[in-house]
Design a protein around this motif. Structure first.
Motif, mmCIF file in Angstrom:
data_model
loop_
_atom_site.group_PDB
_atom_site.id
_atom_site.type_symbol
_atom_site.label_atom_id
_atom_site.label_comp_id
_atom_site.label_asym_id
_atom_site.label_seq_id
_atom_site.Cartn_x
_atom_site.Cartn_y
_atom_site.Cartn_z
ATOM 1 N N LEU A 127 0.824 -1.202 0.000
ATOM 2 C CA LEU A 127 0.000 0.000 0.000
ATOM 3 C C LEU A 127 0.859 1.253 0.000
ATOM 4 N N CYS A 128 1.967 1.223 0.718
ATOM 5 C CA CYS A 128 2.880 2.376 0.714
ATOM 6 C C CYS A 128 3.486 2.608 -0.662
ATOM 7 N N GLY A 129 3.576 1.563 -1.473
ATOM 8 C CA GLY A 129 4.059 1.737 -2.834
ATOM 9 C C GLY A 129 3.007 2.213 -3.805
ATOM 10 N N LEU A 130 1.719 2.127 -3.423
ATOM 11 C CA LEU A 130 0.637 2.528 -4.325
ATOM 12 C C LEU A 130 0.148 3.946 -4.069
ATOM 13 N N LEU A 131 0.084 4.348 -2.812
ATOM 14 C CA LEU A 131 -0.539 5.639 -2.479
ATOM 15 C C LEU A 131 0.171 6.848 -3.100
ATOM 16 N N PRO A 132 1.512 6.910 -3.118
ATOM 17 C CA PRO A 132 2.143 8.102 -3.710
ATOM 18 C C PRO A 132 1.749 8.336 -5.159
ATOM 19 N N GLY A 133 1.598 7.270 -5.948
ATOM 20 C CA GLY A 133 1.202 7.451 -7.343
ATOM 21 C C GLY A 133 -0.178 8.047 -7.490
ATOM 22 N N ILE A 150 17.086 13.410 -13.071
ATOM 23 C CA ILE A 150 18.307 13.136 -12.298
ATOM 24 C C ILE A 150 18.027 13.240 -10.801
ATOM 25 N N VAL A 151 17.336 14.304 -10.393
ATOM 26 C CA VAL A 151 17.076 14.496 -8.963
ATOM 27 C C VAL A 151 16.191 13.380 -8.417
ATOM 28 N N THR A 152 15.158 12.998 -9.153
ATOM 29 C CA THR A 152 14.281 11.942 -8.650
ATOM 30 C C THR A 152 14.995 10.592 -8.590
ATOM 31 N N ASP A 153 15.883 10.328 -9.549
ATOM 32 C CA ASP A 153 16.657 9.082 -9.471
ATOM 33 C C ASP A 153 17.591 9.082 -8.262
ATOM 34 N N CYS A 154 18.216 10.216 -8.003
ATOM 35 C CA CYS A 154 19.097 10.295 -6.828
ATOM 36 C C CYS A 154 18.314 10.152 -5.530
ATOM 37 N N LEU A 155 17.149 10.794 -5.456
ATOM 38 C CA LEU A 155 16.329 10.674 -4.250
ATOM 39 C C LEU A 155 15.824 9.240 -4.062
ATOM 40 N N ALA A 156 15.515 8.559 -5.172
ATOM 41 C CA ALA A 156 15.081 7.163 -5.063
ATOM 42 C C ALA A 156 16.213 6.251 -4.619
ATOM 43 N N ALA A 157 17.446 6.616 -4.943
ATOM 44 C CA ALA A 157 18.588 5.787 -4.543
ATOM 45 C C ALA A 157 18.889 5.917 -3.050
ATOM 46 N N LEU A 158 18.556 7.061 -2.448
ATOM 47 C CA LEU A 158 18.869 7.261 -1.029
ATOM 48 C C LEU A 158 18.187 6.237 -0.117
ATOM 49 N N THR A 169 17.137 3.307 -0.891
ATOM 50 C CA THR A 169 17.709 1.999 -1.203
ATOM 51 C C THR A 169 19.049 1.817 -0.498
ATOM 52 N N ALA A 170 19.883 2.864 -0.514
ATOM 53 C CA ALA A 170 21.168 2.784 0.188
ATOM 54 C C ALA A 170 20.962 2.652 1.695
ATOM 55 N N ALA A 171 19.965 3.362 2.237
ATOM 56 C CA ALA A 171 19.693 3.263 3.674
ATOM 57 C C ALA A 171 19.232 1.858 4.050
ATOM 58 N N VAL A 172 18.379 1.250 3.226
ATOM 59 C CA VAL A 172 17.918 -0.109 3.504
ATOM 60 C C VAL A 172 19.086 -1.088 3.428
ATOM 61 N N ALA A 209 10.766 3.720 2.968
ATOM 62 C CA ALA A 209 11.593 3.643 1.766
ATOM 63 C C ALA A 209 10.751 3.366 0.534
ATOM 64 N N THR A 210 9.751 2.498 0.652
ATOM 65 C CA THR A 210 8.883 2.194 -0.482
ATOM 66 C C THR A 210 8.076 3.402 -0.907
ATOM 67 N N ALA A 211 7.566 4.169 0.059
ATOM 68 C CA ALA A 211 6.790 5.361 -0.279
ATOM 69 C C ALA A 211 7.645 6.392 -1.006
ATOM 70 N N ILE A 212 8.885 6.611 -0.530
ATOM 71 C CA ILE A 212 9.767 7.586 -1.190
ATOM 72 C C ILE A 212 10.120 7.128 -2.600
ATOM 73 N N SER A 213 10.431 5.857 -2.762
ATOM 74 C CA SER A 213 10.778 5.339 -4.084
ATOM 75 C C SER A 213 9.594 5.424 -5.038
ATOM 76 N N ALA A 214 8.398 5.124 -4.540
ATOM 77 C CA ALA A 214 7.210 5.202 -5.398
ATOM 78 C C ALA A 214 6.926 6.635 -5.818
ATOM 79 N N ALA A 215 7.110 7.587 -4.901
ATOM 80 C CA ALA A 215 6.898 8.996 -5.251
ATOM 81 C C ALA A 215 7.895 9.440 -6.317
ATOM 82 N N CYS A 216 9.141 9.063 -6.155
ATOM 83 C CA CYS A 216 10.146 9.413 -7.167
ATOM 84 C C CYS A 216 9.845 8.741 -8.501
ATOM 85 N N GLY A 217 9.356 7.504 -8.452
ATOM 86 C CA GLY A 217 8.982 6.824 -9.682
ATOM 87 C C GLY A 217 7.862 7.512 -10.415
#
Length: 473
Positions: A50-56, A77-85, A87-90, A107-115
């Protein structure tokens, strides 16, 4: 020469986006496996999903506004870098054995928003990168990222055994690095990066609602978006129910092979769309391939055969790139370039909203449509999943089950006692009226199928007739 240069630029950005999508798919799979193996709770697993669906759903219009206002290269570029953060923390938390479920939710919510930002900006750039005659082919290639998401479990499972969960996360970070480096090296014209440069910008609030107003003013485009939303709903329900259908008669290993077969079918469909370019009449082509996809999806329920399900899954997913590619091509061709990001952001929000609704409705469909005349869960998961897959494609419930053939045929009860009761003494008349109310036929459905009712036959004092869950008024 200019057309060739445009195609080279698009190929570079497409390759970077594909690699990034593959890495994100691998990470999503291994994190889901970790949650289920660690907690054993389907609720925790569903919470991460659900955390991966709500941001979209929530930030689609905002992503479209950003894509139309700012330099699109730097948005990517910025969204890819923010999505990597995250992932690196996990990856760091996994290596120190401190990972918790709430870390994955964040982490899933941030990655989904960047996606969401990445996809909206990427699709808004596409009609400016290549000639209009190649839009269908480009959208076919863009569907290959979705195909990699379906086939990711097979690759991710092998990588998880070979290099572990932390190693898969490192592979994802490497794909982010390649994507960012490619975006920095590819030279893009200013008209692609900032199509609205030099124009007056409306207020932020008006910009957020611009995509919705644009769609409402064009009923044909709004209808296309709603059809695509319904198609997303159907696909989401299929994704939930087909796996229990397979697991009811096959092993987890067979499930992995069949999922890989489905991903291969979608990959082949993307290549087919890229080579063909789509039909001349895009909307008619969408309707045709949607109808074919419905037939292939219903073929899953014919018999519990892994071979049949594998062929049907590959054929069904083969149609998806054609349907989605035609829809995206129509949107990109009919919407002005300077507002395309906002319109696509709104369309993505509407389409993404169908997925959680489908997830919530999939279980009730499996429970109440599987065994209609019993009104309870089916006796086997295969029957449950099969009936729901048939019903969700628009097939009537009575065509899903041979026993569902109930129609209301009770005559309305008489509003007065029989004429023979007139003239009786008051006490006897009241007794006769009470007897008439208890024995008179009542409104309601009657089941003409050979199935058993949901409860024993009612006594003379039970006013409610036997119920059947599948009847039409």
């Amino acid at each position: 020469m200019s057309e060739r240069a445009d195609m080279i630029r698009f190929a570079g950005i497409w390759t970077a986006s594909l690699l990034s999508g593959v890495g994100s798919s691998l990470t999503a799979f291994v994190l889901g496996v970790w949650v289920y193996q660690t907690t054993g709770s389907p609720t925790q697993f569903a919470l991460v999903m659900l955390c991966g669906l709500l941001p979209g759903i929530l930030i689609g219009p905002f992503a479209g506004m950003v894509a139309d206002r700012f330099d699109r290269r730097w948005v990517l570029i910025v969204t890819d870098c923010l999505a990597a953060l995250p992932t690196a923390a996990v990856a760091a938390l996994v290596s120190t054995d401190l990972l918790e479920v709430w870390h994955l939710c964040l982490a899933t919510a941030i990655s989904a928003a960047c996606g969401t930002f990445h996809v909206t900006t990427y699709q808004a750039m596409t009609p400016l990168l290549i000639p209009a005659k190649h839009l269908g082919r480009a959208n076919g290639l863009m569907q290959l990222t979705a195909a990699s998401q379906i086939a990711a479990p097979v690759l991710a499972g092998g990588l998880m055994v070979a290099i572990g969960m932390a190693g898969v996360l490192v592979v994802d970070l490497a794909t982010f690095s390649v994507a960012v480096l490619t975006l920095l090296l590819v030279r893009l014209p200013a008209t692609v990066l900032r199509p609205n440069q030099g124009r007056e910008r409306p207020a932020v609030g008006a910009d957020l609602a611009w995509g919705w107003r644009h769609l409402r003013a064009r009923p044909a485009l709004m209808g296309l978006v709603l059809v695509q939303t319904g198609f997303n709903f159907v696909f989401a329900v299929a994704g939930v129910l087909v796996q229990p259908l397979i697991m009811s008669f096959a092993s987890p290993g067979v499930l992995g092979v069949l999922m890989f077969a489905g991903g291969a079918g979608m990959f082949a469909g993307g290549l087919f769309m890229a080579a063909w370019g789509g039909p001349a009449r895009r909307v008619g082509g969408m309707a045709l391939f949607m109808a074919l996809g419905s037939l292939f999806l219903m073929a899953h329920a014919l018999r519990p055969s892994p071979l049949l399900v594998g062929v049907a899954a590959a054929a069904f997913l083969f149609t998806l790139p054609v349907v989605n590619g035609c829809a995206h091509t129509v949107m990109q061709a009919k919407v002005e370039r300077d507002v395309l990001g906002r319109v696509l952001g709104t369309a993505h929000s509407l389409g993404a909203a169908a997925t959680p609704i489908a997830y919530l409705l999939a279980a009730p469909l499996a429970e109440y449509l599987a065994d209609p005349c019993y009104g309870r869960t089916a006796r086997s998961p295969a029957v449950s999943a099969r009936s729901s897959v048939w019903a969700k494609e628009g097939a009537s419930p009575w065509s899903c089950s041979p026993t569902a053939c109930c129609w209301p045929r009770w005559p309305p009860p008489s509003s007065s006692p029989p004429a023979s009761h007139a003239g009786e003494r008051p006490a006897r008349r009241r007794a006769s009226e009470r007897h008439h109310r208890l024995t008179a036929p009542q409104k309601g459905p009657v089941c003409r199928s050979p199935c058993r009712p949901t409860r024993p036959a009612p006594s003379s004092r039970d006013r409610r007739p036997p119920r059947c869950s599948t009847w039409s008024a």
